[in-house]
Design an enzyme around this catalytic site. Structure first.
Site, PDB file in Angstrom:
ATOM      1  N   ASP A  88      -5.147  -4.109   5.672  1.00 39.96           N
ATOM      2  CA  ASP A  88      -5.559  -5.006   4.588  1.00 39.96           C
ATOM      3  C   ASP A  88      -4.471  -6.076   4.414  1.00 39.96           C
ATOM      4  OD1 ASP A  88      -7.145  -5.974   2.539  1.00 39.96           O
ATOM      5  OD2 ASP A  88      -6.367  -4.583   1.034  1.00 39.96           O
ATOM      6  N   SER A  93       0.851  -1.186   0.000  1.00 37.03           N
ATOM      7  CA  SER A  93       0.000   0.000   0.000  1.00 37.03           C
ATOM      8  C   SER A  93       0.895   1.247   0.000  1.00 37.03           C
ATOM      9  CB  SER A  93      -0.939  -0.065   1.212  1.00 37.03           C
ATOM     10  OG  SER A  93      -1.857   0.986   1.176  1.00 37.03           O
ATOM     11  N   HIS A 121      -2.402  -1.005  -3.443  1.00 34.63           N
ATOM     12  CA  HIS A 121      -3.478  -0.017  -3.323  1.00 34.63           C
ATOM     13  C   HIS A 121      -3.156   1.203  -4.179  1.00 34.63           C
ATOM     14  CE1 HIS A 121      -4.608  -1.631   0.923  1.00 34.63           C
ATOM     15  NE2 HIS A 121      -5.109  -2.370  -0.045  1.00 34.63           N
TER      16      HIS A 121
END
Lengths: 187, 282
Positions: free
Chosen positions: A131, A11, A38
């Site tokens: 996540d 991310s 992401h």
């Protein structure tokens, strides 16, 4: 162990981390790699093009229904979840965000675990949310091998730390170590 | 206690059985959906309800009144937004509208419209191009509950900033706020947009042709289907289009790998807009 695939979740700070791993993999590295990074839903699909220029491997954005091939690196397109079917094809959906993210790392990891079971390596890199933690648990549950980036070495430590806190991470390594390690266990 | 691999095999068998049963009892056919997604949905539902197996869920689906609606919602594709992927609408406006303008009457089928955001997006586009009054839009979905939302044209005000940006990127000609009225936490779109839209239940998997149309918009639906079902549904689209009619898909969907590809030419490869050729066999 004969690993059949590697999934990577990253991310915030992920692009430079991915760049470092991809750049240092040799051209004959055959284990397919599937990546969820992401990105903003508004971003264009530049990442695969950018990374492909740096590598001898084939790096492309995942297409729906595509068969996973050796020597290929697949990247989730912006604003789609990337899933792996149990017949080893890739698929995309536009479902609700998971952990405020689409693509979601959990979705990739959880479906990859069902497909590849113990022949899967899951890697969590830098990021600012949690996540991928459920995905890491699922990979471990099915006997796969799990790696987290050493939080102190990550641009943003929250995501790898969250993965480590599940108690399901086998190896904690710096970015440089991760590349050498996956080359050693996949060849 | 089963080992994870064994449990996974059992779940796959149960899931296949579950979908057979839903098809036989309720007529909805999920048997040729891509498995990873629907399996995840069903297992999430089991966890949320604290159930132990798909078989337990199956019992509820069969014997608890109204329970099936919940499963139908789980398996519906309800995520949409206004002017999703604005480049698609820009391409429609620049490439397709000039052709549609040459017809005295324009019929559009928006298949799998979910809660209707993209239907109103296109209705606004038709109004701006001065074609709305000679257009008929059929907006269909298999889920009656989402169609009720679509008919209302009421959406959360929190989305409007994003939608306005999309509208501008799509080549919108006015101020987006001309098309709705904000009230409390919601916006309601102008009644005039609804005049020529018919919302109706239609199941792409089990229902057939109901009209001959100039344009079909079906976005991010085919990605949920396996190859066999994609062939079936694109076949249905081909039968429903007039010769020279257009088909617009989602950015990650591709006609190239379906049986009907040779009956189309590519109008916009990036935005996945196709034209059924004049010389098509059907």
């Amino acid at each position: 162990m004969n690993y059949e695939a590697i999934v990577i979740g990253s991310s915030a700070g992920g692009l430079s981390a991915l760049k470092s791993i991809i750049y240092n993999l040799p051209g004959n590295f055959s284990t397919p790699i599937i990546i969820t990074q992401h990105v903003s839903s508004l971003s264009e699909s530049y990442m695969a093009v950018f990374l492909n220029q740096l590598s001898q491997l084939v790096i492309k954005e995942a297409d729906a229904g595509e068969k996973i091939k050796p020597g290929h690196v697949y990247i989730a397109p912006p604003n789609f979840h990337l899933l792996i079917e149990e017949d080893f094809t890739l698929n995309l959906t536009v479902d609700e965000k998971v952990n405020y993210s689409r693509p979601s790392i959990d979705i990739l990891f959880e479906t990859a675990a069902l497909a590849f079971k113990r022949k899967l390596i899951g890697i969590i890199l830098t990021g600012a949310n949690n996540d991928g933690s459920n995905g890491i648990k699922q990979i471990k549950h099915f006997g796969g091998h799990t790696i987290a980036q050493l939080p102190a070495s990550a641009e943003v430590p929250i995501m790898p730390q969250s993965a480590i806190d599940t108690g399901c991470v086998d190896k904690i390594l710096s970015l440089e170590e991760i590349t050498g390690y996956i080359i050693s266990i996949c060849h | 206690m089963h080992l994870p691999d064994q449990l996974n095999n059992i779940q796959n068998i149960e899931l296949t059985h579950f979908f057979e049963l839903i098809f036989n009892v309720y007529g909805y056919d999920f048997r040729n959906y891509n498995k990873a997604h629907v399996k995840r949905r069903i297992l999430n539902r089991i966890n949320n309800l604290g159930l132990k197996s798909i078989s337990e869920l199956q019992h509820k689906v069969l014997h608890e009144e109204g329970f099936f609606d919940l499963i139908l919602r789980d398996l519906s594709i309800n995520v949409t937004e206004m002017y999703r992927e604005p480049g698609f609408y820009k391409s429609l406006r620049n490439e397709i509208i000039p052709i549609l303008r040459t017809y005295p009457y324009i019929k559009v089928w928006h298949a799998g419209c979910a809660t209707g955001e993209e239907v109103y997006s296109f209705a606004i586009l038709l109004q701006e191009e001065g074609l709305y009054d000679r257009s008929q839009i059929y907006a269909t979905d298999f889920n009656p509950i989402v169609l009720e939302t679509a008919k209302k044209a009421i959406y959360p005000v929190s989305k409007i900033k994003e939608y306005t940006l999309n509208y501008q990127k799509s080549g919108g000609k006015n101020s987006f706020s001309d098309y709705y009225v904000a009230r409390y936490e919601s916006v309601i779109f102008n009644q005039s947009l609804k005049k020529n839209i018919v919302f109706a239940e239609h199941n792409l998997v089990t229902d057939g042709v109901f009209a001959e149309v100039n344009l079909i918009i079906c976005r991010n639906v085919l990605i949920y289907f396996n190859k066999e079902l994609q062939n079936k549904v694109t076949g249905l689209f081909t039968e429903s289009l007039i010769k020279g009619g257009y088909l617009g898909l989602g950015s990650k969907e591709n006609l190239m790998f379906t049986d009907v590809f040779d009956q189309y030419q590519v109008v916009d490869a990036k935005e996945k807009i196709y034209k059924k050729t004049i010389f098509s066999s059907k």
